[in-house]
Design a protein around this motif. Sequence first.
Motif, PDB file in Angstrom:
ATOM      1  N   PRO A  10      34.069 -10.475  82.917  1.00 10.75           N
ATOM      2  CA  PRO A  10      32.968 -10.027  82.055  1.00 10.75           C
ATOM      3  C   PRO A  10      32.849 -10.901  80.810  1.00 10.75           C
ATOM      4  CG  PRO A  10      34.238  -8.150  82.817  1.00 10.75           C
ATOM      5  CD  PRO A  10      35.001  -9.366  83.231  1.00 10.75           C
ATOM      6  N   PHE A  11      31.618 -11.126  80.374  1.00 10.71           N
ATOM      7  CA  PHE A  11      31.390 -12.011  79.235  1.00 10.71           C
ATOM      8  C   PHE A  11      30.175 -11.572  78.431  1.00 10.71           C
ATOM      9  CE2 PHE A  11      28.993 -13.767  82.809  1.00 10.71           C
ATOM     10  CZ  PHE A  11      27.744 -14.001  82.256  1.00 10.71           C
ATOM     11  N   ASP A  12      30.124 -12.046  77.188  1.00 14.30           N
ATOM     12  CA  ASP A  12      28.922 -12.000  76.363  1.00 14.30           C
ATOM     13  C   ASP A  12      28.466 -13.438  76.156  1.00 14.30           C
ATOM     14  OD1 ASP A  12      28.987  -9.280  76.096  1.00 14.30           O
ATOM     15  OD2 ASP A  12      29.707  -9.261  74.023  1.00 14.30           O
ATOM     16  N   LEU A  13      27.263 -13.756  76.604  1.00 15.27           N
ATOM     17  CA  LEU A  13      26.691 -15.083  76.403  1.00 15.27           C
ATOM     18  C   LEU A  13      25.529 -14.964  75.429  1.00 15.27           C
ATOM     19  CD1 LEU A  13      26.356 -18.110  77.085  1.00 15.27           C
ATOM     20  CD2 LEU A  13      24.884 -17.408  78.991  1.00 15.27           C
ATOM     21  N   VAL A  14      25.677 -15.569  74.263  1.00 11.64           N
ATOM     22  CA  VAL A  14      24.616 -15.569  73.249  1.00 11.64           C
ATOM     23  C   VAL A  14      23.855 -16.880  73.368  1.00 11.64           C
ATOM     24  CG1 VAL A  14      24.073 -15.431  70.793  1.00 11.64           C
ATOM     25  CG2 VAL A  14      26.018 -14.142  71.717  1.00 11.64           C
ATOM     26  N   ILE A  15      22.549 -16.789  73.611  1.00 10.88           N
ATOM     27  CA  ILE A  15      21.721 -17.978  73.757  1.00 10.88           C
ATOM     28  C   ILE A  15      20.906 -18.165  72.480  1.00 10.88           C
ATOM     29  CG2 ILE A  15      20.000 -19.181  75.154  1.00 10.88           C
ATOM     30  CD1 ILE A  15      20.653 -17.224  77.438  1.00 10.88           C
ATOM     31  N   PHE A  16      21.364 -19.046  71.603  1.00  8.30           N
ATOM     32  CA  PHE A  16      20.560 -19.405  70.438  1.00  8.30           C
ATOM     33  C   PHE A  16      19.409 -20.298  70.925  1.00  8.30           C
ATOM     34  CE2 PHE A  16      24.727 -18.616  68.395  1.00  8.30           C
ATOM     35  CZ  PHE A  16      24.322 -17.653  67.477  1.00  8.30           C
ATOM     36  N   GLY A  17      18.193 -19.961  70.499  1.00 10.51           N
ATOM     37  CA  GLY A  17      17.031 -20.603  71.107  1.00 10.51           C
ATOM     38  C   GLY A  17      16.671 -19.899  72.404  1.00 10.51           C
ATOM     39  N   GLY A  18      16.967 -18.603  72.454  1.00 13.68           N
ATOM     40  CA  GLY A  18      16.800 -17.819  73.680  1.00 13.68           C
ATOM     41  C   GLY A  18      15.379 -17.650  74.143  1.00 13.68           C
ATOM     42  N   THR A  19      14.384 -17.990  73.298  1.00 16.02           N
ATOM     43  CA  THR A  19      12.984 -17.921  73.715  1.00 16.02           C
ATOM     44  C   THR A  19      12.404 -19.311  73.949  1.00 16.02           C
ATOM     45  OG1 THR A  19      12.260 -17.893  71.395  1.00 16.02           O
ATOM     46  CG2 THR A  19      12.592 -15.763  72.474  1.00 16.02           C
ATOM     47  N   LEU A 104      23.913  -9.382  65.046  1.00 16.15           N
ATOM     48  CA  LEU A 104      24.592 -10.111  66.108  1.00 16.15           C
ATOM     49  C   LEU A 104      26.080  -9.767  66.128  1.00 16.15           C
ATOM     50  CD1 LEU A 104      24.430 -12.202  68.371  1.00 16.15           C
ATOM     51  CD2 LEU A 104      24.801 -13.989  66.662  1.00 16.15           C
ATOM     52  N   THR A 105      26.664  -9.604  64.959  1.00 14.16           N
ATOM     53  CA  THR A 105      28.077  -9.238  64.865  1.00 14.16           C
ATOM     54  C   THR A 105      28.338  -7.901  65.562  1.00 14.16           C
ATOM     55  OG1 THR A 105      28.269 -10.404  62.751  1.00 14.16           O
ATOM     56  CG2 THR A 105      29.980  -8.803  63.258  1.00 14.16           C
ATOM     57  N   LYS A 106      27.414  -6.979  65.414  1.00 17.02           N
ATOM     58  CA  LYS A 106      27.564  -5.675  66.062  1.00 17.02           C
ATOM     59  C   LYS A 106      27.310  -5.759  67.569  1.00 17.02           C
ATOM     60  CE  LYS A 106      25.886  -3.354  61.879  1.00 17.02           C
ATOM     61  NZ  LYS A 106      24.736  -2.630  61.273  1.00 17.02           N
ATOM     62  N   ALA A 107      26.492  -6.721  67.981  1.00 14.27           N
ATOM     63  CA  ALA A 107      26.085  -6.792  69.386  1.00 14.27           C
ATOM     64  C   ALA A 107      27.169  -7.361  70.301  1.00 14.27           C
ATOM     65  CB  ALA A 107      24.815  -7.639  69.522  1.00 14.27           C
ATOM     66  N   VAL A 108      27.991  -8.299  69.789  1.00 15.04           N
ATOM     67  CA  VAL A 108      28.999  -8.916  70.654  1.00 15.04           C
ATOM     68  C   VAL A 108      30.261  -8.068  70.698  1.00 15.04           C
ATOM     69  CG1 VAL A 108      28.116 -11.245  70.298  1.00 15.04           C
ATOM     70  CG2 VAL A 108      29.882 -10.357  68.773  1.00 15.04           C
ATOM     71  N   ARG A 109      30.999  -8.223  71.797  1.00 13.47           N
ATOM     72  CA  ARG A 109      32.212  -7.433  72.005  1.00 13.47           C
ATOM     73  C   ARG A 109      33.458  -8.295  71.820  1.00 13.47           C
ATOM     74  NH1 ARG A 109      30.650  -5.481  77.953  1.00 13.47           N
ATOM     75  NH2 ARG A 109      29.865  -7.632  77.943  1.00 13.47           N
ATOM     76  N   ASP A 110      34.551  -7.639  71.466  1.00 10.04           N
ATOM     77  CA  ASP A 110      35.808  -8.344  71.231  1.00 10.04           C
ATOM     78  C   ASP A 110      36.692  -8.441  72.471  1.00 10.04           C
ATOM     79  OD1 ASP A 110      35.268  -8.767  68.519  1.00 10.04           O
ATOM     80  OD2 ASP A 110      36.036  -6.781  67.984  1.00 10.04           O
ATOM     81  N   ASP A 111      36.403  -7.607  73.486  1.00 10.33           N
ATOM     82  CA  ASP A 111      37.322  -7.506  74.624  1.00 10.33           C
ATOM     83  C   ASP A 111      36.813  -8.239  75.868  1.00 10.33           C
ATOM     84  OD1 ASP A 111      35.190  -5.798  74.951  1.00 10.33           O
ATOM     85  OD2 ASP A 111      36.374  -4.147  75.782  1.00 10.33           O
ATOM     86  N   VAL A 112      35.835  -9.148  75.697  1.00 16.91           N
ATOM     87  CA  VAL A 112      35.336  -9.941  76.820  1.00 16.91           C
ATOM     88  C   VAL A 112      35.263 -11.405  76.393  1.00 16.91           C
ATOM     89  CG1 VAL A 112      33.970  -8.026  77.769  1.00 16.91           C
ATOM     90  CG2 VAL A 112      32.907  -9.631  76.150  1.00 16.91           C
ATOM     91  N   ILE A 113      35.064 -12.280  77.380  1.00 17.12           N
ATOM     92  CA  ILE A 113      34.845 -13.701  77.071  1.00 17.12           C
ATOM     93  C   ILE A 113      33.556 -13.823  76.268  1.00 17.12           C
ATOM     94  CG2 ILE A 113      34.341 -15.958  78.095  1.00 17.12           C
ATOM     95  CD1 ILE A 113      35.985 -14.965  80.554  1.00 17.12           C
TER      96      ILE A 113
END
Length: 484
Positions: A10-19, A104-113
């Motif tokens: 499981p991962f969180d992928l943040v795409i800056f420039g996502g649009t 964004l800090t609230k959106a990402v998780r600490d327990d995944v990649i």
Amino acid sequence: MVSRVIPVDPFDLVIFGGTGDLARRKILPGLFRRFCAGQMGAESRIIGAARTDLNTQSYRDFAKDAVREFEPGGAKNAKHLKGFLELLDYVVVDAKGTQGWSDLTKAVRDDVIRAYYFSVGPSLFDDLAERLHKHKLDCPGCRIVVEKPFGHDLASAQELNQIIAKYFDEHQIYRIDHYLGKETVQNLMAIRFGNMLFEPLWNSQYIDHIQLTVAEEVGVGGRGEYYDRSGAMRDMLQNHLMQLLCLIAMEPPAKFNPDAVRDEKLKVIRALDEVAPDDVVRGQYEAAHDQAGFREQVGNPDSTTESFVAMRAHISNWRWAGTPFYLRTGKRLRERASEIAVVFKDAPHSIFDVEAGVHRNILTIKLQPNEGIELGVTIKEPGPGGMRLVDVPLDMTFAEALGPEEADFPDAYERLIMDVIRGNQTLFMRGDEVEAAWAWTDPIIAGWQERGEAPLPYASGSSGPDDALMLMHRDGRRWREIKA
């Protein structure tokens, strides 16, 4: 044959420039395909981040339209598409300001990649990296993906590397070059190091020369302003063709791991000789029929930027001494085709009455549009007409050899993004590798500028300037015909 799809964690992928255009055309459709293949599960999340004023639902609508437009099976696979869209979230973020960073800090998780994709221009790398650090989002296990161009020259590449290195270690940085994600490019290593048939012959004793061609039918299109600043040398040869050259010419790494492979690639770049002025040909396509020429498309009537470049290169080491490498790339050429041709030498003594160089073994690795491998061999032409020789291909087009399902390879971006999640940097360029490539390229470009050389005109739909043909003819060789 059934390929194995190994799920990633499981991962969180943040795409800056996502649009942006890259997210719409490549990243989101590619991730959807990986979701359909079962490689990423419902526990993973994709977070779009941009200044565009959207919410999560409107971003999901944006992604749905992107998948339907750029992934042929997307519209037909409603169940998978619904599940994929549920993985998406969106945060309005200002890369140069304060807006959205706490969200964004609230959106990402600490327990995944956790991975951050910088799908933005290099001018924003510093701002993004600094704010990730400031908001404690740059955890030790985090990964960042940065898109080319990796600088405009050696000085700017060094500056970019220093900027990113302020906040991230080298093992966290993934410099993505989509060419390295192509199935056939990776097969270069399998062909060379997995087959006893080839590796003993892979040197100057048996190989006459090697040709690398990346030909495009299209012009610069909507990239005119960018392309007029970069040109074919910076946009294609310095990175894509350089990487192909490294994979073709590198020594066997001690192990198949990221640093061992990249160490050997770096040695190739550092062994490249300086290129003499008469070993390089630059070209610029002209208008043809209803198609505008290069200068019209870039909006600069005095442009001296090249849309085509061809060169002869030499590698000064024991394996390749005396074997030339011919590289060419250009736009508005006859066909869209990318291939590597390894041309073997003639037999030391021919018992047949044939002209030297007429019948040669050629190993062709086709990168696009139809990926595959072809080995040309010489046989007797069937029939009673005596010993007449003819060349025939031992052809392994992947779609035919493996079947349509097996040959439906993941797009390069799909494969590379999954490698980021796995933490595998083998197919990503290291900082010193990027700088070494620029250190070799910069003097060539500087030479053009000092001599005031203008690119040679060539007709759209041709094979490039005639001087590029002479680059080979004077050596008693010739380019392979560009064909798909």
